[in-house]
Design a protein around this motif. Sequence first.
Motif, short mmCIF file in Angstrom:
data_model
loop_
_atom_site.label_atom_id
_atom_site.label_comp_id
_atom_site.label_asym_id
_atom_site.label_seq_id
_atom_site.Cartn_x
_atom_site.Cartn_y
_atom_site.Cartn_z
N ARG A 266 0.83 -1.21 0.00
CA ARG A 266 0.00 0.00 0.00
C ARG A 266 0.86 1.25 0.00
NH1 ARG A 266 -4.90 -0.32 4.22
NH2 ARG A 266 -4.79 1.91 3.70
N TRP A 267 1.96 1.26 0.75
CA TRP A 267 2.88 2.42 0.76
C TRP A 267 3.45 2.66 -0.63
CZ3 TRP A 267 8.10 2.53 -0.43
CH2 TRP A 267 8.78 3.71 -0.14
N LEU A 268 3.81 1.58 -1.31
CA LEU A 268 4.40 1.70 -2.64
C LEU A 268 3.40 2.33 -3.61
CD1 LEU A 268 6.98 0.94 -4.31
CD2 LEU A 268 5.77 -1.16 -4.93
N THR A 269 2.14 1.88 -3.57
CA THR A 269 1.14 2.34 -4.53
C THR A 269 0.47 3.65 -4.12
OG1 THR A 269 -0.55 0.95 -3.47
CG2 THR A 269 0.65 0.01 -5.34
N GLU A 270 0.41 3.93 -2.82
CA GLU A 270 -0.31 5.12 -2.34
C GLU A 270 0.61 6.28 -1.99
OE1 GLU A 270 -2.81 3.98 0.90
OE2 GLU A 270 -3.86 2.42 -0.24
#
Length: 421
Positions: free
Chosen positions: A344-348
């Motif tokens: 989620r950190w990577l995409t958001e």
Amino acid sequence: MPSHAGKRSGGAGVRLDAVRITSALVDPALLDLPWSTPLEQWPAEHLVALPQGISRHVVRFVRLGGYVYAVKETGERVAEREYDLLRALERIDFPSVQAVAIVADRESDAGEPLDPVLITRHLQFSLPYRALFSHTLRPETMGRLLDALAALLVRMHLTGFFWGDCSLSNTLFRRDAGAFAAYLVDAETGALRSVLSNGQRGEDLEIARVNIFGEALDLQAAGLLHDSIDPEVVCEEVVQRYERLWHEITYEQQVEREARHDIEGRIRRLNEMGFDVAEVAMSTIDNGRYLIRPKVVDAGYHTRRLLRLTGLDAEENQARRLLNDLDAYRAESDLTDEQQAAHRWLTEVFEPVVRAVPAHLRRKLEPQELFAQIIEHKWLLSERAGRDVGMRHAVQSYLADVLVHRPDEQAVLGVEIPTAG
């Protein structure tokens, strides 16, 4: 196929008239280079202009298929030995340039034999140490460079690699989130063993000291060294920083039986320096104390964790900053699963920040360094404001006030470089 080519793991030999190319993976574009011409006479349309250190050999840079390669004329046995060493270092993920090919059996148009060449891939976003010292280096920048060089030597000796020719010309640096990471360039005098003795380490360190002192004197004589930098201090600082780091990694520490936090503190300090601990050897001594010595297996603790969680390949300090942001995101999101939080950190967070950079500014910095600098910028803005200013504001501020004024680092350091002429 040449008989010796099969001795290399993954290697292959290709014959083109009188030219023999030994390579792990032959790039067809290599066949188009003017191998019948001595390297120092290669026409400008094949070359790119990059800063380079002093070399006992003729070295030229060429660009093929989107990559920049260094081509060095040398003896065949020397080329074969260096090729094998660089391939071995690549297999253990050591910070060095990548060996690409050996081109042998060269002849001029008149039938005269020409020296073989070793081809290595140029490390993007990198420059020789000598080139940075040649730009009136500031003392505070020099300290970070010497830290990186000392860490390279320590990692090298932990690996069992004897260099035998460390110098400002043979070492590359890359930016690493405000610090620098050092890379080995020339391995022709090196030797890879299972372990190095103290005498071998001392000899390698003395060679580095003498070489660095000589090159610093040369730069000073040419008026290229900052007035406040003393060549003798520079070479001694490398040795002292090496010895401090080696001691921190290898010394045996006495701790009380209940002092588990002392052990954890030691491991944490090593992790913060980028070294991973595989195990801790403990033995009981008198008065109920333990003697402990951590077994350091490799550098790159944060780099490997970031790669495992996100697939992002970054330098150690870059990885540390990105992981700190990831961990903060995970805590704020109340996510217990580390892999889910990382996705989620990577995409958001990470990818939207990178995409926010306009196309004409994307050549300034590689994405990992860009994100690391934006994190630092956000922290500075928040300190001034006395509150968290948020990522969106930090990105816009960084783009408008910082990034737009930076030089085009890709063009300077090896990608999209115009040919000389």
